[in-house]
Design a protein around this motif. Structure first.
Motif, PDB file in Angstrom:
ATOM      1  N   ASP A 356     -25.424 -28.437  28.439  1.00  0.00           N
ATOM      2  CA  ASP A 356     -25.183 -27.081  28.820  1.00  0.00           C
ATOM      3  C   ASP A 356     -24.469 -26.180  27.942  1.00  0.00           C
ATOM      4  O   ASP A 356     -25.134 -24.965  27.527  1.00  0.00           O
ATOM      5  N   ARG A 358     -23.962 -26.755  24.708  1.00  0.00           N
ATOM      6  CA  ARG A 358     -24.760 -26.497  23.319  1.00  0.00           C
ATOM      7  C   ARG A 358     -25.891 -25.449  23.445  1.00  0.00           C
ATOM      8  O   ARG A 358     -25.936 -24.639  22.810  1.00  0.00           O
ATOM      9  N   ALA A 359     -26.679 -25.450  24.700  1.00  0.00           N
ATOM     10  CA  ALA A 359     -27.822 -24.497  25.113  1.00  0.00           C
ATOM     11  C   ALA A 359     -27.236 -23.198  25.099  1.00  0.00           C
ATOM     12  O   ALA A 359     -27.791 -22.269  24.531  1.00  0.00           O
ATOM     13  N   ALA A 360     -26.179 -22.942  25.775  1.00  0.00           N
ATOM     14  CA  ALA A 360     -25.503 -21.812  25.812  1.00  0.00           C
ATOM     15  C   ALA A 360     -24.925 -21.289  24.663  1.00  0.00           C
ATOM     16  O   ALA A 360     -25.182 -19.962  24.178  1.00  0.00           O
ATOM     17  N   GLU A 362     -26.123 -21.796  21.562  1.00  0.00           N
ATOM     18  CA  GLU A 362     -27.113 -21.743  20.695  1.00  0.00           C
ATOM     19  C   GLU A 362     -27.731 -20.265  21.073  1.00  0.00           C
ATOM     20  O   GLU A 362     -28.268 -19.941  20.079  1.00  0.00           O
ATOM     21  N   GLU A 363     -28.000 -20.064  22.176  1.00  0.00           N
ATOM     22  CA  GLU A 363     -28.271 -18.851  22.763  1.00  0.00           C
ATOM     23  C   GLU A 363     -27.391 -17.696  22.353  1.00  0.00           C
ATOM     24  O   GLU A 363     -27.814 -16.711  21.876  1.00  0.00           O
ATOM     25  N   ALA A 364     -26.171 -18.109  22.311  1.00  0.00           N
ATOM     26  CA  ALA A 364     -25.219 -16.994  22.164  1.00  0.00           C
ATOM     27  C   ALA A 364     -25.275 -16.746  20.470  1.00  0.00           C
ATOM     28  O   ALA A 364     -25.025 -15.647  20.179  1.00  0.00           O
ATOM     29  N   ARG A 366     -27.980 -16.857  18.858  1.00  0.00           N
ATOM     30  CA  ARG A 366     -29.048 -15.892  18.388  1.00  0.00           C
ATOM     31  C   ARG A 366     -28.737 -14.475  18.822  1.00  0.00           C
ATOM     32  O   ARG A 366     -29.179 -13.518  18.308  1.00  0.00           O
ATOM     33  N   ASN A 367     -28.279 -14.464  19.971  1.00  0.00           N
ATOM     34  CA  ASN A 367     -27.776 -13.004  20.523  1.00  0.00           C
ATOM     35  C   ASN A 367     -26.883 -12.160  19.669  1.00  0.00           C
ATOM     36  O   ASN A 367     -27.154 -11.092  19.268  1.00  0.00           O
ATOM     37  N   ASP A 370     -28.372 -11.243  16.568  1.00  0.00           N
ATOM     38  CA  ASP A 370     -28.903  -9.634  16.648  1.00  0.00           C
ATOM     39  C   ASP A 370     -27.967  -8.553  16.472  1.00  0.00           C
ATOM     40  O   ASP A 370     -28.264  -7.640  16.117  1.00  0.00           O
ATOM     41  N   GLU A 386     -21.023 -19.730  15.575  1.00  0.00           N
ATOM     42  CA  GLU A 386     -21.617 -20.557  14.851  1.00  0.00           C
ATOM     43  C   GLU A 386     -20.633 -21.764  15.303  1.00  0.00           C
ATOM     44  O   GLU A 386     -21.309 -23.016  15.204  1.00  0.00           O
ATOM     45  N   ALA A 389     -21.114 -23.239  18.674  1.00  0.00           N
ATOM     46  CA  ALA A 389     -22.331 -24.287  18.641  1.00  0.00           C
ATOM     47  C   ALA A 389     -22.350 -25.409  17.751  1.00  0.00           C
ATOM     48  O   ALA A 389     -22.838 -26.721  18.182  1.00  0.00           O
TER      49      ALA A 389
END
Length: 417
Positions: A356, A358-360, A362-364, A366-367, A370, A386, A389
């Motif tokens: 969980d 790692r998923a969060a 990786e999403e962070a 990406r956000n 941007d 980075e 992650a």
């Protein structure tokens, strides 16, 4: 030999060309060449040989003895015989069958059989412990390889961010602080990568030592072996099948048999025998004599100066020590089972939480990427995202390796792998 393996380990081309080694194969290869297993098998064979010896004491035996020589006899005129050169010779064949040993043979056989069970349990424990060690070394290699891969990617990312920060600083679009922070993160990533590269060599050398060769490329970690989900069930199974407890129980059985054997020394022994003998030139020139005898032979030492009493006292102390060792083995095994079961449960929860995380993370990433592009957040936030992650990715595989290792360790306590 390890030095040559390390040279091979350092070659990525060699790793890519080699077939994948699975964990089961690694365990099988380690068992095939482990000195500890060879020693355990030798101990087991020796214990079996002692059982054969103990049983042989109650079985029939036959012996043949003989003498021959060359000499001169001088009867001194007795019976009118004069001195003469002779070749005295004698031969005797004896057959014996123990009929009653007072329990000596039974006690010795029981003690030897208990020794066999001790050796068998020790061998099982060695095999199970070796499987757990191989699983731990195998998982460590995969974890360090993943850590190297992730930090190599992070080095590339931070290098790009340093370049970007340098360009912005050169045109006056970013403060020097952003550039310095980017360089700090880049240096940290490079240090982590170097650490992972060194750790891979150590981990692979450890695995190579266990399997007896360069392990080459490794297959992904398999699912952990099945273990009891309930702690009470695990403890009950350990009581029934733990090699440590089985070895201690066999030690107690051996001590009890030794005590019975010491008590049997107070009783007589009885055996049947048959003998045949032939003698030539033994007492005077030309003498010959042949004989054949069957009968019973008994022996009873009713006064021994306290020898048997001392043996009984020693045997009784051995029984007490063996009982204490069995109790300690049960307590230690229960404690170890609780710890190993907790490690299995905890590592499973950590693996789930790490997934969980790692998923969060990786999403962070990406956000934040941007948001950095549109100027909503500073570049340092992306660097931190980075790094988080990357750490989360390492933690996932590390937790999975810990769960597999803990399962093998628990199974070692439960008598299997």
């Amino acid at each position: 030999m390890l030095a040559s393996w390390i040279l091979v380990l350092a070659s990525p081309a060699a790793l890519q060309a080699a077939p994948q080694l699975t964990l089961d194969q690694a365990i099988a290869e380690a068992e095939a060449q482990a000195p500890a297993i060879e020693s355990a098998e030798a101990d087991r064979d020796a214990a079996a040989a002692r059982t054969t010896q103990a049983r042989a004491a109650g079985r029939p035996s036959a012996t043949l003895t003989g003498t021959i020589g060359r000499g001169r006899l001088d009867p001194g005129g007795f019976f009118g015989l004069q001195a003469a050169d002779v070749t005295p010779r004698a031969a005797q064949a004896t057959f014996e069958q123990p009929l009653f040993t007072g329990g000596r043979v039974g006690a010795a056989t029981a003690r030897a059989l208990a020794g066999e069970r001790m050796a068998e349990a020790a061998g099982g424990r060695v095999r199970a412990d070796l499987a757990a060690r191989v699983a731990q070394a195998y998982g460590a290699v995969l974890v360090e390889q993943e850590r190297q891969r992730l930090y190599a990617a992070l080095v590339m990312t931070t290098t790009e961010l340093v370049r970007h920060a340098t360009d912005r600083f050169d045109v006056g679009d970013a403060p020097r602080t952003d550039l310095n922070q980017a360089k700090v993160r880049q240096a940290d990533a490079r240090a982590q990568l170097a650490n992972a590269q060194g750790a891979i060599l150590v981990a692979r050398a450890r695995l190579a030592n266990l399997v007896g060769r360069d392990p080459g490329t490794l297959a992904p970690l398999p699912a952990p072996p099945a273990v009891p989900g309930d702690l009470s069930a695990a403890i009950l199974r350990a009581e029934q099948a733990s090699p440590t407890i089985a070895q201690a129980q066999a030690g107690l059985d051996a001590a009890l048999a030794a005590k019975r054997g010491a008590g049997a020394e107070r009783l007589p022994t009885v055996g049947a025998f048959a003998e045949a003998a032939t003698v030539r030139d033994q007492f005077f020139p030309g003498y010959r004599g042949d004989s054949a005898t069957i009968g019973l032979r008994a022996r009873w030492q009713f006064l021994d100066g306290g020898r048997v009493r001392g043996q009984l006292a020693e045997a009784d102390a051995g029984v007490r020590a063996a009982r204490a060792a069995l109790a300690a083995a049960r307590d230690q095994t229960q404690e170890a089972v609780i710890a190993a079961h907790a490690a299995v449960t905890t590592s499973a929860l950590i693996e789930q939480a790490a997934g969980d995380q790692r998923a969060a993370a990786e999403e962070a990433v990406r956000n934040v990427r941007d948001e950095v592009k549109v100027g909503q957040k500073p570049q340092i936030d992306l660097l931190d995202a980075e790094r988080e992650a990357t750490a989360a990715g390492v933690l996932v595989l590390s937790a999975r390796a810990d769960r597999v290792t803990a399962a093998y360790q628990l199974n070692a306590l439960l008598g299997g792998h």
